[in-house]
Design an enzyme around this catalytic site. Structure first.
Site, mmCIF file in Angstrom:
data_model
loop_
_atom_site.group_PDB
_atom_site.id
_atom_site.type_symbol
_atom_site.label_atom_id
_atom_site.label_comp_id
_atom_site.label_asym_id
_atom_site.label_seq_id
_atom_site.Cartn_x
_atom_site.Cartn_y
_atom_site.Cartn_z
ATOM 1 N N HIS A 1 21.541 -28.562 -121.647
ATOM 2 C CA HIS A 1 20.843 -27.869 -122.719
ATOM 3 C C HIS A 1 21.215 -26.391 -122.762
ATOM 4 O O HIS A 1 20.538 -25.551 -122.155
ATOM 5 C CB HIS A 1 19.336 -28.046 -122.538
ATOM 6 C CG HIS A 1 18.903 -29.472 -122.610
ATOM 7 N ND1 HIS A 1 19.044 -30.344 -121.557
ATOM 8 C CD2 HIS A 1 18.366 -30.195 -123.634
ATOM 9 C CE1 HIS A 1 18.605 -31.542 -121.919
ATOM 10 N NE2 HIS A 1 18.190 -31.482 -123.165
ATOM 11 N N HIS B 1 20.333 -26.858 -128.999
ATOM 12 C CA HIS B 1 19.336 -27.178 -127.968
ATOM 13 C C HIS B 1 19.918 -28.051 -126.863
ATOM 14 O O HIS B 1 19.820 -27.714 -125.681
ATOM 15 C CB HIS B 1 18.130 -27.889 -128.608
ATOM 16 C CG HIS B 1 17.225 -28.561 -127.618
ATOM 17 N ND1 HIS B 1 16.178 -27.914 -127.020
ATOM 18 C CD2 HIS B 1 17.221 -29.829 -127.106
ATOM 19 C CE1 HIS B 1 15.568 -28.748 -126.180
ATOM 20 N NE2 HIS B 1 16.169 -29.906 -126.228
ATOM 21 N N HIS C 1 -13.624 -49.902 -122.841
ATOM 22 C CA HIS C 1 -13.946 -49.414 -121.503
ATOM 23 C C HIS C 1 -13.646 -50.435 -120.407
ATOM 24 O O HIS C 1 -13.855 -50.140 -119.235
ATOM 25 C CB HIS C 1 -15.419 -49.003 -121.437
ATOM 26 C CG HIS C 1 -15.719 -47.711 -122.145
ATOM 27 N ND1 HIS C 1 -15.379 -47.489 -123.449
ATOM 28 C CD2 HIS C 1 -16.306 -46.559 -121.708
ATOM 29 C CE1 HIS C 1 -15.760 -46.260 -123.804
ATOM 30 N NE2 HIS C 1 -16.314 -45.682 -122.773
ATOM 31 N N GLU D 1 -8.594 -35.917 -118.784
ATOM 32 C CA GLU D 1 -8.008 -36.769 -117.761
ATOM 33 C C GLU D 1 -6.556 -36.385 -117.475
ATOM 34 O O GLU D 1 -6.128 -36.319 -116.325
ATOM 35 C CB GLU D 1 -8.054 -38.246 -118.183
ATOM 36 C CG GLU D 1 -9.444 -38.812 -118.417
ATOM 37 C CD GLU D 1 -9.974 -38.520 -119.805
ATOM 38 O OE1 GLU D 1 -9.231 -37.944 -120.625
ATOM 39 O OE2 GLU D 1 -11.147 -38.853 -120.081
#
Lengths: 654, 654
Positions: B24, B258, B467, B406
Site C-alpha cells: 500500500h 492506496h 437471544h 461488545e
C-alpha cells in the site's frame, strides 16, 4: 385520550410481563409516551393491510420493549388478541419475547440484539428513497412515499453498528428517517455516567443530522412538535427525549427496573398512579376505540390516496414500468441459467472477476437488485457498471457506497430486503466476522440478502493471516437458514445466482481472488442439488474427492494424474453448497457418496463441518491453523496445502 | 534531518512494495511525516530492549501501512535488517504483509482489520492508567508511565468498533492516548465524500476528546506542536492531519494509489521529488544515525530513570508489592485447583452464579485479573465484589464498565492483555457474534484474554431466538488457538479456571443460565485433558455419551435410567474442552472413546464440529435450527431436546 392510552399501554405491558414472569418493564413505563405519540399522531398504517407497501415503518430498536410494542399494536387494532397479550413469551402466540418479523402483524423487523434495529432502519430509509424516486405518477409525484421511525435506547446508540449506519445516513441525508431516543441515563447495569457520557446530540449534529431535545418525556405535545419539526428539517432526525426508566414504579430511575418484573404491590401502585382499573389486562375499550379512530382517520386518507394512485399507476404506466414494479412486490421466477452473460468459454480468471461480469448483467435485468461494498468494490469487483451511485439527493442509482462499515452494511441490507429489494453487499471473506450479527438477523428473518465474500482462502498470500480466512466458512455454514455457495468456476457461479435470486432467504457467495479455469464438467443446473460429480470414475470406484471452489480444479487434476500414474480411479464431486446437498433425499446423497467408499474432502479452510463425510481426519485436506504472510507458494507450503502435498496425502490413503 | 528521514521512510517503503509486488504505497507517501514526528520527537523506546515495560506504545491501526512502519522501525534502529525490508511479505522475514505482534521488534500489536488497532490502543491506555496508579515509588511518583500513540485512517474511524472504544475513552478521560488521524479524504474505493462526510473533529469533541487539526500534513513542526498540546490537554486527543494520499506520485490524491504498486517510472519520479538517490533500498546512513541518536538521546534519559526507579522500587517495596508486580510481568504458575472457593458441596445453581463466586476469589489473589461486562454484569455475574470500579481519574479498581459495546470490549481486552493483564469480558453467548473480529485477533496474537459467555443455550427460554445461541459454540471452536470451555458444574469450573489462568492464549468460558447440581463424579484436575468419564460402564460397554455443560447432568440421568430400565450400560464422558481433548495422545483418546463403540453427543447447540465423534447424524443430540420464544419446556420441545425426547432418541439407537 393521550394519557388514557398511554396508561393503558403501560398497564397492559406490565401485566404481560407479570404474567410471563419475565420481560422489561422499565422501557414500558418510560417510553410509552414516545411510542404512543408516533402511532397516535404520525404513523400511516392500515391494521387490516399490515404489509401495505406505502405504510410508515416503525422499528423498535430497543427490542426488549416488546411488551410495549405489542400493547400498542393491540390497542391500535392490529390482528393481535388479548389472549396473545396474556400469553406473552409463550410458544403458539403472536407475542414472542422480542419482536419477530413475520410473526406478528405490525412488527416491521426482528429486534433484540442492540443496534441492529436502528441500522436496518437506515436501510429501510434508503429503500424508501429509491422507491420514491423510481415509481412516479403521471403528474410526476411519487407513487411510494413513507417515513421510517425508530425508537432507540442508550444501548442502541452505544453499539458501533448504530454509529456506522447513522454516519452513512447523514452522508446520504435520509430525511425520511426519524429516530426517537429514549434517553433515561440508565442501562441494564447502572447509570450511563459510568459508560456513556458523550453529548449524543452534538455527535449527531457532527454527522449531519437534525436534532431535537425534549426535556419532559411525558409531554406528548412536545414530542409531537419535535417530530413535526423533524419531518420538515430536510435531514435525518434524532429526537432525544428525556424519560424516566420505570416511571411510576418504586424503582423508577433505577437500573433494576430495566429487566425485572415488578412486585404485585408495585404493579398495583403503578396502576393507581396511572388512574387505571386494577384488573389484569384491563382494556379501556372506549378510549381504545378513540385511539383506533384517530389512526384510521389519518391513515385512511393516505390509504385511499394510495389506492387511487396505485390504480392510476397501473393503468397509465408502460408495461415495462409495471414489470419493474412487480419485480419488487410480486416477484416471478428469475431465469439466470438461460441468461447470456457473454462469458468466454475458455476463460481463466478469478471467480470474483467473472462474478463482476455476471452481476453487471443481472443488475440490468433485475430491478430490485442493488447493493455495494464496504469500501472494497475495487477488489471484490461488485461495482455495477453502467449503473449510477446512490447519493444525497440522488437516489436513482443501484450502487451504494457503504464505506468501511461491514457491520452496518449487513444491517442496511436487511432493511433493504424488508423494503422489497434483493440486495447484495461485498467484502473480503475474512471480514465476514464483522457482519455476523447482521447475517444472523438475515437468517432469523429469512430475508433474501446476498452476501458476497471474495478473497476466500489463504491463497491471497502476502496480506497475511489477518486477511486469510480459515474458520469463516464454518461460521457461515453453521448459521441456520443461511446458504453458503463456493462455486468452482463461471458455470457454477451462474448456477449459484440462479438459486440465490430465486431464494427467499439469505445467501453467502464465496469467491476466489486467484484465477480458475472454466471446467468442461461443471454444470450450472446442478448447483441446486448442492453437489454433483465433475469427474466420474472410469472403471471402478476406488474413492471420492469432495471439493469446493478453487479446490475443484486442483482435485480434478490430482485425480487425473493419480489415475494415469497409479490407476487410482477417483470420483470428484464438486459441492458448491453443502446446505443444499444435505437437503436432498437420502437416495440421491447415497448414490453420490456411497457409504464404505473412502471419501476425501479438499477445501482451503477449517475442517469444521466436513467430518460428516469422512472416516477420520486423515481424509480431510483442510486447514485448521492461521495462515502466514508470503507468496502463494510459501503460504500453501506452510499450510501443507500445495498441489503436490495434497496429491501425496491422497495417494497415501490408498 | 526531518525531511531526509521522511524521504528515506518513503523511498524504502515504496521499494519494499515494489519488490514484493504488492502493498500500500498511498499511506507510505502520505503519512510518513506523521509516523516520523512521533518516533523522532516523542516515542520513548529502547531498540535494544523492545519490550521495555515503560516504553511508549505505537499502534498502526491502519495496518496496511506496514511498509512505512517497518521502514521507520529499521531506521530507528530496531533489530530489523535491510534484508528483512528487501523480503517484505515473504515467509521467514520480519516484515509480513500486515504488522504482527511478536513477529517484529517494535510492533506493539497485530493490525490490518480496520478499527481494531485504535480500539485496542484504548485498552492499552486503560492498562497504563491502572499500572501508573498501582506501582508507586517511595516519593509517591509512578514507577510506570507512558503514552499510547495510534495512527488511524478514515477507514479506522468509519468502523463502529473505533467509535465504541473512543466513546469509552472519553468517558474514562484517557489523557495518555494520542491518536493521529491521517485525513486524506480518500479510501480504497474513492473519495470519502461518497461515504464519510461527518465532521470528525466535532464528533470527537462531542465524545469529550481534545482535538487538533493540522492543515499541512507535511509540516513536522505543526504536527509536533499539536502532539505537545495534546499531551498537556488532560484528555484523550485526536489530531486530524490533512495529508495527500500517495503524495509525490503521479496518482497522488487518487484512490488507485492506496493499494497498487507504483510504476517504475513513478518510483523514479517520486524519488527525484524527494531528492533521494535513485537506488533500490538506498539508506542515507549518516542521516539514519542522526535519527537514531535523536531517539536514543531522548529515550535514554527515560530509560535510565526507569532503571533507577525500578531498582529503587524493587529494593524498597514490600514483598507483597513485589509479588503483585511480578504477577504482571513475571507470572508464575497459578494454582486454582487447590484454592478454597468456599463453595457449598451440594449447591444447585447456574454455572454463571458459581462462576461469579469463583471470580471474586480469583480477583483477590490474582492482581492482573481485571475486566468487566458489556452492560450485562447483572446477568453474567462477573462484577467483582469488593473491588472498585475504574472511572475517570480513578483507576484503582478492577471493574471496567464497557457499556453496551461488545465489540470494543474484545478489542480493549486485547490491549489490556498486551499490557500485562489477564483480562476478562462478559456478555451473553449469542452476542459473541458481535466480538468475533476481536476474538480472532486475541487468537492471532495468542493473548491471555478470557471471554465469559453466559446464557449458553436455548434454555434461556422466553427471550427467544435472538437471544438463544445455536451456532456460536461452533464459531468459537472453529477459531484456531482459542480454547472453548463449557463446564458441567462447579468442579469443572474450577478446573477450567486453572487451565485458563495458566494459559498464554485466549479462552472462552461458556456458562449456563439455568441451575445445575454439582456432580459427585466431576473432577477439576481432569479438565486439562479436555474430557474424562463421569460415569463408567458398570459391566459391559454398550455405548458412550459425550456431553458438555448442563447436558452432562442430563446425560448422566439418562444413562442411569436406561441402565435401570433396560440394562443399557453407557459410559458418560464430560468434555469441557474439545480442543484440549483433541490435543491428547491417540492412546488416551482411544481408551476414552474406543472405535467401534456407538458414540452419542449431547449438546444444546449446533452439530457443527461434533461429527468427528459419531457414525452418523442420528447419534447427534444437537440443535441445528433457531430456537423459539417460550417457556423452557416449550422451547426444548420445539427443538426436540426435552429430557424425555433425548432419552427416547438414545434408547432407539440400541
Amino acid at each position: 385520550m393521550d394519557n388514557k392510552t398511554i396508561s393503558n399501554i403501560k398497564s397492559l405491558g406490565i401485566d404481560m410481563i407479570d404474567q410471563a414472569g419475565s420481560g422489561h418493564p422499565g422501557i414500558v413505563l418510560g417510553a410509552a409516551p414516545l411510542i404512543y405519540t408516533v402511532y397516535a399522531r404520525h404513523m400511516n398504517i392500515n391494521t387490516v393491510d399490515p404489509t401495505w407497501i406505502c405504510r410508515d415503518r416503525f422499528v423498535l430498536s430497543a427490542g426488549h420493549g416488546s411488551a410495549m410494542l405489542y400493547a400498542t399494536l393491540y390497542l391500535a387494532g392490529f390482528n393481535i388478541s388479548l389472549d396473545d397479550l396474556k400469553n406473552f413469551r409463550r410458544v403458539g402466540y403472536k407475542t414472542p419475547g422480542h419482536p419477530e418479523f413475520g410473526h406478528t402483524p405490525g412488527v416491521d423487523m426482528t429486534t433484540g440484539p442492540l443496534g441492529q434495529g436502528i441500522a436496518s432502519a437506515v436501510g429501510m430509509a434508503i429503500g424508501e428513497k429509491i422507491l420514491e424516486n423510481k415509481f412516479k405518477l403521471s403528474d410526476g409525484k411519487p407513487l411510494i412515499n413513507y417515513n421510517v421511525y425508530a425508537l432507540v435506547g442508550d444501548g442502541d446508540l452505544m453499539e458501533g453498528v448504530s454509529y456506522e449506519a447513522c454516519s452513512l445516513a447523514g452522508t446520504l441525508n435520509l430525511d425520511n428517517l426519524i429516530v426517537l431516543y429514549d434517553s433515561n441515563n440508565i442501562s441494564l447495569d447502572g447509570d450511563t455516567s459510568n459508560t456513556f457520557t458523550e453529548n449524543v446530540i452534538e455527535r449527531f449534529n457532527a454527522m449531519g443530522w437534525h436534532t431535537e431535545k425534549v426535556l419532559n418525556g411525558t409531554n406528548v405535545e412536545d414530542i409531537d412538535k419535535a417530530i413535526n419539526r423533524s419531518k420538515k428539517s430536510g435531514k435525518p432526525s434524532l429526537i432525544e427525549v428525556k424519560t424516566i426508566i420505570g416511571n411510576g414504579s418504586v424503582n423508577a430511575g433505577k437500573n433494576i427496573v430495566h429487566g425485572k418484573c415488578l412486585s404485585k404491590e408495585d404493579i398495583r401502585s403503578v396502576k393507581r398512579g396511572l388512574d387505571i382499573k386494577d384488573e389484569p389486562f384491563y382494556v379501556d375499550v372506549n378510549n381504545m376505540n378513540k385511539f383506533r379512530n384517530q389512526i384510521v382517520e389519518r391513515s385512511a386518507r393516505k390509504y385511499e390516496l394510495w389506492a387511487r394512485n396505485y390504480r392510476e399507476f397501473m393503468n397509465n404506466s408502460s408495461e415495462e414500468v409495471i414489470e419493474v414494479f412487480n419485480s419488487f412486490f410480486n416477484p416471478k421466477k428469475i431465469d439466470i441459467i438461460n441468461t447470456d452473460f457473454n462469458l468466454d468459454k475458455g476463460i481463466k480468471e478469478a471467480t470474483r472477476v467473472t462474478n463482476g461480469k455476471i452481476m453487471t448483467t443481472i443488475s440490468k435485468n433485475i430491478h430490485n437488485f442493488i447493493g455495494g461494498s464496504a469500501d472494497l468494490s475495487s477488489s471484490t469487483n461488485t461495482y455495477l457498471k453502467d449503473m449510477q451511485d446512490i447519493k444525497d439527493n440522488h437516489y436513482f442509482g443501484k450502487n451504494i457506497w457503504f464505506g468501511v462499515r461491514e457491520h452496518s452494511m449487513g444491517s442496511i441490507l436487511n432493511g433493504l430486503a424488508l423494503s422489497g429489494f434483493k440486495p447484495f453487499g461485498s467484502t473480503f471473506l475474512t471480514f465476514s466476522d464483522y457482519m455476523k450479527p447482521a447475517i444472523r438477523l438475515s437468517a432469523l428473518m429469512n430475508l433474501p440478502v446476498n452476501y458476497i465474500f471474495t478473497h476466500d482462502s489463504i491463497n491471497i498470500g502476502p496480506d497475511g493471516p489477518t486477511h486469510q480466512p480459515i474458520e469463516q466458512l464454518a461460521m457461515l455454514r453453521s448459521t441456520p437458514n443461511l446458504m453458503v455457495f463456493r462455486p468452482a468456476d463461471a458455470n457454477e457461479l451462474i448456477g449459484c445466482w440462479d438459486v440465490m435470486l430465486n431464494s427467499s432467504g439469505p445467501n453467502a457467495l464465496v469467491l476466489s481472488r486467484q484465477d480458475v479455469r472454466t471446467l468442461p464438467s461443471t454444470v450450472p443446473e446442478y448447483v441446486k442439488y448442492g453437489a454433483y460429480p465433475v469427474r466420474k470414475e472410469r472403471k471402478q470406484l476406488h474413492g471420492i474427492i469432495i471439493a469446493t471452489g478453487t479446490e475443484v480444479f486442483t482435485s480434478l487434476l490430482i485425480a487425473e494424474q493419480l489415475y494415469n500414474e497409479i490407476g487410482l480411479d477417483l470420483r470428484v464431486i464438486s459441492m458448491p453448497c453443502q446446505e443444499l446437498f444435505l437437503m436432498q433425499q437420502e437416495r440421491f446423497k447415497n448414490s453420490l457418496i456411497p457409504g464404505g467408499i473412502k471419501t476425501i474432502v479438499v477445501e482451503a479452510g477449517s475442517s469444521f463441518g466436513w467430518y460428516r463425510f469422512v472416516i477420520n481426519e486423515k481424509y480431510l485436506m483442510t486447514i485448521d491453523k492461521f495462515g502466514i504472510s508470503g507468496t502463494k507458494g510459501e503460504v500453501e507450503n506452510y499450510c501443507n496445502f500445495t498441489f503436490e502435498q495434497i496429491k501425496e496425502r491422497i495417494r497415501k490413503l490408498f
